[in-house]
Design an enzyme around this catalytic site. Structure first.
Site, PDB file in Angstrom:
ATOM      1  N   CYS A 195     -61.239 -67.356 -32.088  1.00 15.49           N
ATOM      2  CA  CYS A 195     -61.935 -66.916 -33.309  1.00 15.49           C
ATOM      3  C   CYS A 195     -61.009 -66.625 -34.491  1.00 15.49           C
ATOM      4  O   CYS A 195     -61.221 -67.158 -35.587  1.00 15.49           O
ATOM      5  CB  CYS A 195     -62.793 -65.688 -33.058  1.00 15.49           C
TER       6      CYS A 195
ATOM      7  N   ARG B  12     -55.578 -65.253 -20.701  1.00 15.83           N
ATOM      8  CA  ARG B  12     -55.928 -63.834 -20.594  1.00 15.83           C
ATOM      9  C   ARG B  12     -55.315 -63.294 -19.319  1.00 15.83           C
ATOM     10  O   ARG B  12     -55.426 -63.925 -18.269  1.00 15.83           O
ATOM     11  CB  ARG B  12     -57.459 -63.660 -20.528  1.00 15.83           C
TER      12      ARG B  12
ATOM     13  N   GLN C 172     -61.442 -73.428 -23.629  1.00 14.19           N
ATOM     14  CA  GLN C 172     -62.800 -73.171 -24.101  1.00 14.19           C
ATOM     15  C   GLN C 172     -63.270 -74.318 -24.981  1.00 14.19           C
ATOM     16  O   GLN C 172     -62.497 -74.850 -25.769  1.00 14.19           O
ATOM     17  CB  GLN C 172     -62.834 -71.909 -24.962  1.00 14.19           C
TER      18      GLN C 172
ATOM     19  N   ASP D 133     -64.885 -74.128 -27.748  1.00 14.34           N
ATOM     20  CA  ASP D 133     -65.257 -73.041 -28.641  1.00 14.34           C
ATOM     21  C   ASP D 133     -65.650 -73.592 -30.009  1.00 14.34           C
ATOM     22  O   ASP D 133     -65.096 -74.601 -30.445  1.00 14.34           O
ATOM     23  CB  ASP D 133     -64.028 -72.131 -28.799  1.00 14.34           C
TER      24      ASP D 133
ATOM     25  N   HIS E 172     -67.121 -72.130 -34.103  1.00 14.72           N
ATOM     26  CA  HIS E 172     -67.583 -71.042 -34.965  1.00 14.72           C
ATOM     27  C   HIS E 172     -68.312 -71.642 -36.139  1.00 14.72           C
ATOM     28  O   HIS E 172     -67.805 -72.561 -36.785  1.00 14.72           O
ATOM     29  CB  HIS E 172     -66.395 -70.182 -35.400  1.00 14.72           C
TER      30      HIS E 172
ATOM     31  N   LYS F   4     -75.290 -61.122 -28.256  1.00 14.29           N
ATOM     32  CA  LYS F   4     -75.135 -62.502 -27.814  1.00 14.29           C
ATOM     33  C   LYS F   4     -76.278 -62.990 -26.940  1.00 14.29           C
ATOM     34  O   LYS F   4     -76.996 -62.200 -26.324  1.00 14.29           O
ATOM     35  CB  LYS F   4     -73.801 -62.684 -27.082  1.00 14.29           C
TER      36      LYS F   4
ATOM     37  N   HIS G 276     -70.458 -67.425 -33.055  1.00 17.09           N
ATOM     38  CA  HIS G 276     -69.535 -67.926 -32.024  1.00 17.09           C
ATOM     39  C   HIS G 276     -70.394 -68.667 -31.013  1.00 17.09           C
ATOM     40  O   HIS G 276     -71.424 -68.153 -30.603  1.00 17.09           O
ATOM     41  CB  HIS G 276     -68.851 -66.792 -31.272  1.00 17.09           C
TER      42      HIS G 276
END
Length: 637
Positions: free
Chosen positions: A335, A364, A382, A384, A386, A466, A512
């Site tokens: 992000c 992580r 990911q 991912d 946005h 979410k 997201h």
RNA sequence: GCCCACAUAGCUCAGGGGCAGAGCACUUCCUUGGUAAGGAAGAGGUCCCCGGUUCAAAUCCGGGUGUGGGCUCCA
């Protein structure tokens, strides 16, 4: 003279106060035998509960969902009774029914062993044979607390002290065992039957809090009859056969090793599958108006401090310090990087929405105990994205994301998808008014899209509510993969803005979203869902060309070259082995299509095609076989 | 991170205070065969790592690492 109304609408009059047991007996023998509890005016009660007034009554049998849950709860009590008989010094705590079974948490010095489980299970069966009556007693709160403290059950006493003083306490007695419980319960231990099995032991924190004492938990499974139990145990065996860690090895996709806990070593075939997933996702999201970007994996600590991640998740981030003392973090998510790309230049409201996507590799530092094959790793990729948009665009964008997610899951053979709405957690950033707005926007999108959802209170991200997309696999297990989050906080924290129609700066909304979630995890789920038998379009080796005699070697090479020239992933097996040996080996390795070629095929330029799982083969001209396969790949069947 | 268990050949696993084992896989040879394991021979080991006990440790004890089942956590 109670008048009893049954679920079918019929009514019966009784001369005196009655009970569920009596009503069941008056209806029929088999109902009396299978009855486990009763619902009186909508409330679940013991079968022996006195009914002295008019009521609507439903008799619950062991086969009903509620009846089965009751059975499992009773199995937990019988487990506790057995443990107390075998080791009287053990303290009991709580023991609920859970999906497929039950557990009970005990406090004792010595942990239980596997052989203890056998002894406990045998004792449980004795208790069932004894058919002890299970009796409900109402106690006064302080007396009950005193009683439990007196017999050394400190945890029970603690539970009682947490119950409001105006509430009646009920204890259930079976044989010499007495337990605090809201109920209801079966009329006697014999009703439990023997379709149960203790499965494993583990530790569990008292009241689910990691600051508390670790208790010893015993898990079991319980069913209404032997057949159901066997079916469940077979399902567990099936799950083990499908385990992606096992299949990853036999299919030669990836491995893990000690030097990189929680990180995947991809082998050629596994990486090929990984790339297929990325290619597919890229095609889908490009068509949906996303633009792909790539952002740095190592960024300054300061950026993570301003995003709020350092404060909330600092302990779970991999960090690095250079020789000159500069501190960086390896990105745990994408992000903040995406916001940096959005911030370049000046964005007009006319440019919105901006949809930025990245296949971002994140790290992580997950707690060691959380790691689990590819399902929970420390290094993962990911899919991912946005979406930066105006508040007015949230609903349409959210609907589009839901459509995209559901469509993509269907392409992979997942049809059973559930959506959960998770709202504000206790630990969060941002004003409540902003949260109100974000939560309302998400619900509005769900409703506008006509999607059903369940509520998951307090489970949202720290910056916004979410949606969680949960898919159910071929053997009924649920996996959370996709997510859509409305974030009205991060853009402000990281200084993102756009110029509105009024010529002033405004904060964009940031959505997201991830569809696979983690590529690694999704692949694990995909492998288990298909039991390794991947659809043709995904299989890393689509066709294996096997020779029957060495005379066909040259032809086999030609066939494979032709397949590859037409875009089909093909390999040959020219080894000096019998055809049945080769067929077995590539079947075990889950290759979807095998072409066998021998003297006859060589002469006619044909192939003998065999599909994985089939015992038959079909001889056809090479061109025809290729056309068939290409159309199957094209359709992603 | 916490509780419990486990760690022996590439894989699956047996063994166990005194010479390191099996099946499959691998290599070589024989076999050229028609759809889920043809035959023979051979090679292959830091018994996870570090300490301790012992004349002697893969084996017993302690610590560590990793894995598995759970708990806690999951941006």
């Amino acid at each position: 003279m109670p008048k009893i109304t049954l679920p079918d609408g019929s009514a019966r009059n009784y001369d005196a106060a009655t009970s569920g047991a009596e009503i069941a007996a008056s209806i029929g023998k088999s109902l009396a035998r299978d009855a486990v509890a009763v619902r009186i005016n909508g409330e679940l009660r013991d079968l022996t509960r006195v009914i002295d007034d008019d009521a609507s009554v439903e008799i619950l049998t062991r086969d009903s969902d509620d009846g089965l849950e009751l059975l499992r709860h009773d199995a937990a009590h019988v487990l506790a009774e057995a443990v107390k008989e075998l080791w009287p010094d053990t303290q009991v705590t709580i023991g609920p029914a859970i999906e497929n079974g039950f557990y009970y948490d005990f406090s004792r010095e010595e942990p239980f062993t596997e052989s203890d489980l056998e002894a406990i299970e045998a004792r449980m069966k004795d208790i069932v044979d004894r058919d002890e009556a299970i009796e409900r007693e109402v106690w006064e709160r302080d007396k009950a607390a005193e009683f439990f403290r007196g017999i050394g059950e400190e945890y029970k006493a603690e539970i009682i002290e947490g119950i409001p003083s105006d509430e009646d306490l009920t204890l259930y007695r079976q044989g010499d065992f007495i337990d605090l419980c809201r109920g209801p319960h079966l009329p006697s231990t014999g009703k439990l039957g023997k379709a149960f099995k203790l499965t494993h032991v583990s530790g569990a924190y008292w009241r689910g809090d990691s600051n508390n004492e670790m208790l010893q938990r015993i898990y079991g499974t319980a069913w209404s009859n032997e057949k159901q139990l066997r079916k469940y145990l077979n399902m567990l065996e099936e799950a083990e056969k499908r385990d992606h860690r096992r299949l990853g090895r036999v299919m030669d996709l990836f491995h893990f090793q000690e030097e990189a806990p929680g990180a995947v070593f991809w082998h050629p075939k596994g990486w090929n599958l990984f790339q297929s997933l990325i290619n597919f996702m890229r095609e889908q999201q490009n068509a949906a108006g996303y633009q792909e970007i790539n952002t740095p994996e190592i960024m300054s600590r300061a950026l993570w401090e301003s995003s709020g991640h350092w404060n909330t998740f600092g302990d779970n981030m991999f960090t690095t310090e250079t020789v000159d003392g500069r501190q960086y973090a390896i990105k745990p998510m994408n992000c903040p990087g995406h916001v940096q790309v959005f911030k370049q230049g000046i964005t007009s409201y006319r440019d919105l929405p901006v949809r930025l996507a990245e296949f971002g590799k994140c790290h992580r530092y997950e707690p060691s105990g959380a790691l689990h094959g590819m399902m929970r790793v420390r290094a993962f990729t990911q899919d991912d994205a946005h979406i930066f948009c105006t508040p007015e665009q949230i609903t349409d964008e959210s609907i589009a994301v839901c459509d995209l997610i559901l469509g993509i899951y269907r392409s992979f053979g997942f049809d059973d998808i559930r959506i959960k709405f998770a709202d504000r957690p206790e630990a969060r950033v941002g004003e409540d008014a902003v949260w109100d707005q974000a939560e309302a926007a998400l619900i509005k999108a769900l409703e506008a899209a006509g999607l059903e959802y369940t509520h998951n209170p307090g489970e949202g991200a720290f910056y916004g509510p979410k949606l969680e997309f949960v898919l159910r696999d071929a053997i009924g297990r649920d996996w959370q993969c996709g997510t859509l989050q409305v974030d009205l906080n991060m853009p402000g924290r990281l200084g993102a803005s756009y110029i509105g129609e009024d010529g002033n700066k405004h904060l964009p909304v940031m959505l997201h979203r991830a569809i696979f979630g983690s590529l690694e995890r999704f692949m694990g789920i995909l492998i288990e869902h298909h039991a390794g038998n991947l659809p043709l379009w995904l299989a890393p080796v689509q066709v294996k060309v096997l020779t029957i005699t060495s005379e066909a070697d040259e032809y086999a090479d030609e066939v494979a070259a032709e397949l590859r020239a037409r875009g089909i992933r093909a390999e040959t097996d020219l080894r000096n082995e019998k055809i049945s040996y080769k067929v077995r080996e590539h079947s075990v390795a889950k290759v979807p299509v095998q072409f066998a070629v021998g003297q006859r095929e060589l002469e006619n330029r044909t192939v003998a095609m065999r599909r994985l799982g089939s015992k038959k083969q079909q001889v056809m001209p090479l061109d025809e076989a290729i056309e068939n396969l290409l159309s199957e790949v094209e359709s992603r069947a």
